[in-house]
Enzyme design. Structure first.
Site, PDB file in Angstrom:
ATOM      1  N   GLU A   1       0.873  -1.182   0.000  1.00 44.86           N
ATOM      2  CA  GLU A   1       0.000   0.000   0.000  1.00 44.86           C
ATOM      3  C   GLU A   1       0.898   1.215   0.000  1.00 44.86           C
ATOM      4  O   GLU A   1       1.570   1.506   0.994  1.00 44.86           O
ATOM      5  CB  GLU A   1      -0.941   0.037   1.202  1.00 44.86           C
ATOM      6  CG  GLU A   1      -1.928   1.197   1.090  1.00 44.86           C
ATOM      7  CD  GLU A   1      -2.572   1.604   2.389  1.00 44.86           C
ATOM      8  OE1 GLU A   1      -2.818   2.817   2.565  1.00 44.86           O
ATOM      9  OE2 GLU A   1      -2.816   0.720   3.223  1.00 44.86           O
TER      10      GLU A   1
ATOM     11  N   CYS B   1      -3.418   7.856   4.897  1.00 41.06           N
ATOM     12  CA  CYS B   1      -3.278   7.137   3.625  1.00 41.06           C
ATOM     13  C   CYS B   1      -4.405   7.491   2.675  1.00 41.06           C
ATOM     14  O   CYS B   1      -4.186   7.671   1.478  1.00 41.06           O
ATOM     15  CB  CYS B   1      -3.256   5.627   3.868  1.00 41.06           C
ATOM     16  SG  CYS B   1      -1.888   5.061   4.899  1.00 41.06           S
TER      17      CYS B   1
END
Length: 460
Positions: free
Chosen positions: A230, A264
Site C-alpha cells: 500500500e 493514507c
C-alpha cells in the site's frame, strides 16, 4: 551500526533511540519465527483467535500510554491519540468472526467415489513493515489475520514510531502469544533488504511510499515472495450539485486535515460543481480557520505538528510552487501563530489550481488541499482519474445509483458515497496504479496470508 533515533516533532528532542539488530541476530530471529510457526499453526483455530483477541484487549488497556507516545513520536494531538484503538478492535472482531468460515476447506465432492476439496494453509513467516501515520491500525490489518491463520509474524515498525512495535509485542506476549511467534525487531534498511532478498519470509506487507515499495520489489526480485504493497495516494472528493453541502464540507475538510493531513486515504484534492463552488469554498475556509495548531500534548490542540520537518517542507514547497503558478491561498498563516517554519505547519486551502501544479498531482501527505470548479460528472471523472494513484474516491450526492455509475468509471480501490477517510473491515482495502497491489481486511485479507492446497482423493 548507528542507533536509530526517533526525533519528536513536538519539541525536536530525541524521544527514543534503539540499536538495529546486526544481520546475524536478525537472521536468528527469523529462524526462531519459522521454527515456532508449525506449533502455532497446529493449535486449534479457536485458541489462536482467543489469544489474538486477548492481545488486542491488552493493547487497548494501554491506550492512555499509547496516546501520550503518539503525541511524542509523530505529533498526533493527545485528544485523538487513543482513537486508533476503536478501529483496532473493530477490525480484529470482524476478522475473528469470519475466520472459521473463510479458512474452512471448500468441499467440492464427498461421495462414495471421491473426496475433493480446497484447503487454506498458512504461508509461514509473515513480515510486516508498518508506517508511522497510523502505527496500530495499519499493522493490525495484516498482523491479526496472519496470526489467526496460523502464521508467525515479524514486525518492523517505522523509525518514527519505534515504541508502537514495542507496545504491540508487549500486549501480545502478555496475552500468551509465544514470543517467537510474534516478534518486533528493529532493523536498518540494508538488513531489511538482505533478509527479503534471502527469501527469509513467505509474505511481505509494506505500507509506505512509492519509492519504498520499489525498493521492496527490487529486494524480492527472483525470490517469488508474495508482496502486499500500500503505497502513495492522492484521493479526490467530488461534490455534485445535489450534495448536502454542510455534510460535504465537514467530512471532506476533516478528511483533508485530520492527523495533519497524514492519512493514507486523506482527501488531497476536491472538485465541486460550479453551482455549489463558492459556498463550499467559503464554508471550507471557515472550517479550517477553526482549527488550533499547537503542542500535541495540549488537550485543546486539534492540529499537531507534522511527523518530521522534511515532511512539512515538502508541503511548503508544493504550496509555494502552486502560488507561483497562480494558485490563491485562502488561509492566512497569521491565524496559526504556532507555525514555526519547521514541523509545525499552518493548514492551507488553495483555489485557482489546476493539474499542472504539483500540489494537485503529487502526494502531499500534509494539511493542504486544492479545490477546483467543475461543470459536469464527466469533467470530474476525468480529473479524478488524472492521477498516478488510486486508493479511494469520495462522491457527494443524494443519488446512489448515479454514484455507483460514477464509481464504476473511477480508477480507485474504494468508492465512497457521502463519507471519506474510513476503512470498513468487511470490505477489501486495496488500491490500483502506483498505490500498490494486494489487499487486506475482508475475507480477501485471509487469502493474502494463506495459500490454496487441493486434495483429490479417490476411494478404492
Amino acid at each position: 551500526m548507528k542507533p536509530i533515533q526517533l526525533i519528536s516533532p513536538a519539541d525536536g528532542t530525541v524521544y527514543a533511540e534503539r540499536m538495529p539488530l546486526p544481520p546475524a541476530v536478525a537472521e536468528n530471529a527469523v529462524a526462531r519465527a519459522r521454527a515456532a510457526q508449525r506449533e502455532w499453526a497446529a493449535r486449534p483455530l479457536d485458541d489462536r483467535i482467543a489469544l489474538v483477541r486477548a492481545g488486542v484487549a491488552q493493547l487497548t488497556a494501554m491506550q492512555d500510554r499509547i496516546a501520550r507516545d503518539l503525541a511524542g513520536q509523530m505529533g498526533r494531538p493527545i485528544r485523538f491519540g487513543a482513537g486508533e484503538m476503536g478501529g483496532v478492535n473493530a477490525r480484529t472482531d470482524y476478522m475473528a468472526e469470519i475466520a472459521a468460515e473463510t479458512l474452512a476447506p471448500k468441499v467440492i465432492e464427498d461421495s462414495d467415489a471421491f473426496r475433493r476439496l480446497i484447503a487454506r494453509e498458512p504461508l509461514g513467516v509473515v513480515f510486516v513493515i508498518a508506517p508511522w501515520n497510523y502505527p496500530y491500525l495499519t499493522a493490525i490489518n495484516t498482523i491479526v489475520p496472519a496470526l489467526i491463520a496460523g502464521n508467525s509474524v515479524v514486525l518492523k515498525h517505522a523509525s518514527q514510531t519505534l515504541l508502537a512495535g514495542e507496545h504491540l509485542a508487549k500486549a501480545f506476549h502478555a496475552a500468551g502469544i509465544p514470543e517467537d511467534v510474534f516478534q518486533n525487531i528493529v532493523l536498518d534498511h540494508a538488513t531489511t533488504e538482505s533478509l527479503i532478498a534471502s527469501r527469509a519470509f513467505d509474505f511481505v506487507n509494506f505500507t509506505g511510499s512509492v519509492s519504498g515499495g520499489r525498493t521492496i520489489e527490487r529486494a524480492a526480485a527472483g525470490t517469488f515472495t508474495p508482496l502486499g504493497l500500500e503505497l502513495g495516494g492522492k484521493d479526490p472528493g467530488y461534490v455534485r450539485a445535489d450534495a448536502n453541502l454542510d455534510a460535504a464540507v465537514d467530512t471532506l475538510m476533516d478528511g483533508a486535515m485530520f492527523n495533519s493531513g497524514q492519512c493514507c486515504c486523506g482527501i488531497e484534492r476536491i472538485y465541486v460543481h460550479d453551482s455549489l463552488y463558492d459556498a463550499f469554498v467559503e464554508k471550507a475556509v471557515a472550517w479550517v480557520n477553526a482549527l488550533k495548531l499547537g503542542d500535541p500534548n495540549d488537550p485543546e490542540t486539534t492540529l499537531g505538528p507534522m511527523a518530521h520537518v522534511r515532511f512539512a517542507q515538502l508541503v511548503r514547497d508544493q504550496t509555494a510552487d502552486a502560488v507561483a503558478q497562480g494558485a490563491r491561498p485562502l488561509i492566512d498563516p497569521a491565524n496559526f501563530p504556532a507555525d514555526d517554519g519547521g514541523a509545525y505547519l499552518a493548514p492551507q486551502v488553495l483555489v485557482d489550481v489546476d493539474h499542472s501544479m504539483r500540489v494537485m498531482r503529487e502526494e502531499s501527505f500534509g494539511p493542504v488541499v486544492g479545490i477546483m470548479k467543475v461543470s459536469s460528472d464527466d469533467e470530474a471523472i476525468e480529473l479524478m482519474n488524472d492521477s498516478p494513484y488510486g486508493l479511494t474516491a469520495s462522491i457527494w450526492t443524494e443519488d446512489a445509483d448515479r454514484a455507483a455509475e460514477i464509481g464504476a468509471r473511477i480508477e480507485t480501490g474504494t468508492v465512497f458515497m457521502n463519507r471519506a477517510d474510513y476503512l470498513d473491515p468487511a470490505l477489501c482495502w486495496t488500491g490500483c496504479k502506483d498505490t500498490g497491489r494486494g489487499g487486506s481486511l475482508s475475507y480477501l485479507g485471509y487469502l493474502s496470508v494463506t495459500r490454496a492446497k487441493s486434495y483429490h482423493m479417490k476411494k478404492v
